[in-house]
Design a protein around this motif. Structure first.
Motif, PDB file in Angstrom:
ATOM      1  N   ASP A  71       8.705 -20.800  11.714  1.00 48.71           N
ATOM      2  CA  ASP A  71       9.155 -21.523  10.517  1.00 48.71           C
ATOM      3  C   ASP A  71       7.965 -22.272   9.932  1.00 48.71           C
ATOM      4  OD1 ASP A  71      10.292 -23.140   8.590  1.00 48.71           O
ATOM      5  OD2 ASP A  71      11.921 -23.870   9.872  1.00 48.71           O
TER       6      ASP A  71
ATOM      7  N   VAL B  86       9.774 -17.419   8.585  1.00 47.45           N
ATOM      8  CA  VAL B  86      10.915 -17.980   7.863  1.00 47.45           C
ATOM      9  C   VAL B  86      10.485 -19.325   7.281  1.00 47.45           C
ATOM     10  CG1 VAL B  86      12.621 -16.766   9.274  1.00 47.45           C
ATOM     11  CG2 VAL B  86      11.855 -19.049   9.963  1.00 47.45           C
ATOM     12  N   GLY B  87      11.364 -19.922   6.473  1.00 49.99           N
ATOM     13  CA  GLY B  87      10.984 -21.162   5.805  1.00 49.99           C
ATOM     14  C   GLY B  87       9.917 -20.944   4.757  1.00 49.99           C
ATOM     15  N   HIS B  88       9.859 -19.718   4.195  1.00 49.17           N
ATOM     16  CA  HIS B  88       8.814 -19.376   3.232  1.00 49.17           C
ATOM     17  C   HIS B  88       9.137 -19.830   1.817  1.00 49.17           C
ATOM     18  CE1 HIS B  88      11.642 -16.163   2.281  1.00 49.17           C
ATOM     19  NE2 HIS B  88      11.564 -15.731   3.542  1.00 49.17           N
TER      20      HIS B  88
ATOM     21  N   ALA C 287      13.570 -13.119   6.983  1.00 49.67           N
ATOM     22  CA  ALA C 287      12.157 -13.300   7.351  1.00 49.67           C
ATOM     23  C   ALA C 287      11.264 -12.329   6.598  1.00 49.67           C
ATOM     24  CB  ALA C 287      11.978 -13.110   8.851  1.00 49.67           C
TER      25      ALA C 287
ATOM     26  N   SER D  23       7.912 -23.982   7.124  1.00 48.89           N
ATOM     27  CA  SER D  23       8.294 -25.004   6.143  1.00 48.89           C
ATOM     28  C   SER D  23       7.500 -26.306   6.280  1.00 48.89           C
ATOM     29  CB  SER D  23       9.801 -25.278   6.201  1.00 48.89           C
ATOM     30  OG  SER D  23      10.219 -25.662   7.487  1.00 48.89           O
TER      31      SER D  23
END
Length: 347
Positions: free
Chosen positions: A17, A50-52, A247, A19
């Motif tokens: 992640d 993820v958290g893109h 993702a 983020s």
């Protein structure tokens, strides 16, 4: 050349992640992301990100635009074909062989593609060459250009975030790699595995896309949840890898492996002819290549070289490196000097 590692025969592509690097994450959180990226870079060269922050609507518009263009007949698409030396425009099926970039002879790959990228005009005052920063050509497909430009910008933000993560992971500071990417050669390749009929006989060793490493710093990949992508491990075994829900797959390219003196892995991968239950099926993907400034020199970083780890590569510019690789994959000339990468296929 470092290779992807397995544990008990299993290849682990971790989910990370990012983020904390997109927002004002704490130092502790950012350091944790950097440690996770360093581990992935040392062991497998791929990670699930993820958290893109890319909205679903941006992806939906982009994939719809891809579908609309690739659904056109071959003659219409071929109007946007460029010469092999120009890394822009349309590529028909079976006109490239990615394994040539390793200096290997193989059957032509099945995919078709459309490329756009950074242009010389994007960097006024630098007098950059059109040979390296080609002018984009845009099909007349309704809605194609705005949707593709939006995805190009979004994937580029992810790539630049990853260079900050990598700079921190290497102990060089989050802005260090930005010094190599102020006018980066960036290319978005939209790929459609335009397959023959479901019961077609393929040529021996023919695949969707041949074995290769990516050429630059980092690749940001969106792909259908359809089997095809495979990663080679150190024992010469191919492992299927699919994107986790929501993702993006991120992998390192040759430039970053060379800068880190093979501390980090530029992983050999391919796309097998996509099959479900033994039947050939459609598959799409889009790879954003963040390759670095054409005049940046790729040479092992001083922090990655010592008496026990002498420099493994001679200095080369990003431009020289890219031109040699593209002459192989697009121009049909077997790339010289790729012995370290190619040797992994004979393990």
């Amino acid at each position: 050349m470092a290779v992807a590692e397995t544990r008990d025969g299993v290849l682990d592509v971790p989910i990370i992640d990012i983020s904390p690097f997109r927002t004002e994450g704490t130092e502790e959180d950012r350091e944790a992301v950097a440690r996770a990226a360093d581990h992935a870079a040392r062991t497998v060269g791929f990670m699930q990100v993820v958290g893109h922050g890319i909205p679903q609507g941006t992806l939906d518009a982009f994939t719809a635009a891809m579908d609309a263009f690739f659904a056109e007949d071959l003659a219409a698409k071929s109007a946007y074909r460029c010469p092999p030396g120009v890394n822009r425009g349309y590529t028909p099926p079976k006109s490239e062989s990615l394994a040539n970039s390793l200096g290997l002879v193989s059957a032509a790959d099945l995919f078709e593609a459309f490329n756009v990228g950074t242009q010389a005009s994007d960097f006024p005052g630098l007098a950059l060459s059109e040979a390296d920063y080609g002018t984009n050509i845009w099909p007349d497909t309704p809605g194609f250009r705005p949707a593709v430009e939006a995805w190009f910008a979004a994937a580029g933000r992810v790539a630049r975030t990853m260079t900050r993560v990598f700079g921190r992971a290497l102990g060089l500071g989050e802005d260090h790699l930005a010094g190599f990417t102020g006018h980066s050669v960036d290319v978005l390749r939209m790929i459609n595995y335009r397959l023959p009929s479901v019961d077609a006989e393929l040529e021996p060793e023919q695949v969707g896309m041949g074995a290769h490493t990516d050429y630059g710093i980092v690749t940001v990949l969106w792909a259908d949840a359809v089997p095809g992508l495979e990663i080679l491990d150190g024992e010469g075994r191919w492992h299927p890898v699919g994107p986790a829900p929501g993702a993006l797959l991120v992998n390192l390219g040759d430039a970053l492996a060379r800068w880190t003196n093979d501390r980090w892995v530029s992983t050999l991968h391919r796309v097998a002819a996509p099959r479900v239950d033994g039947v050939l099926v459609p598959r799409r993907s889009a790879a954003f290549f963040h390759d670095g400034d054409v005049d940046a020199v790729i040479a092992p970083l001083p922090t990655c070289v010592d008496a026990e780890h002498p420099a493994l590569y001679e200095p080369v510019t990003v431009g020289e490196h890219l031109r040699a690789k593209l002459a192989g994959s697009r121009g049909g000339a077997l790339t010289e000097g790729a012995d370290r990468e190619a040797a992994r296929l004979s393990r």
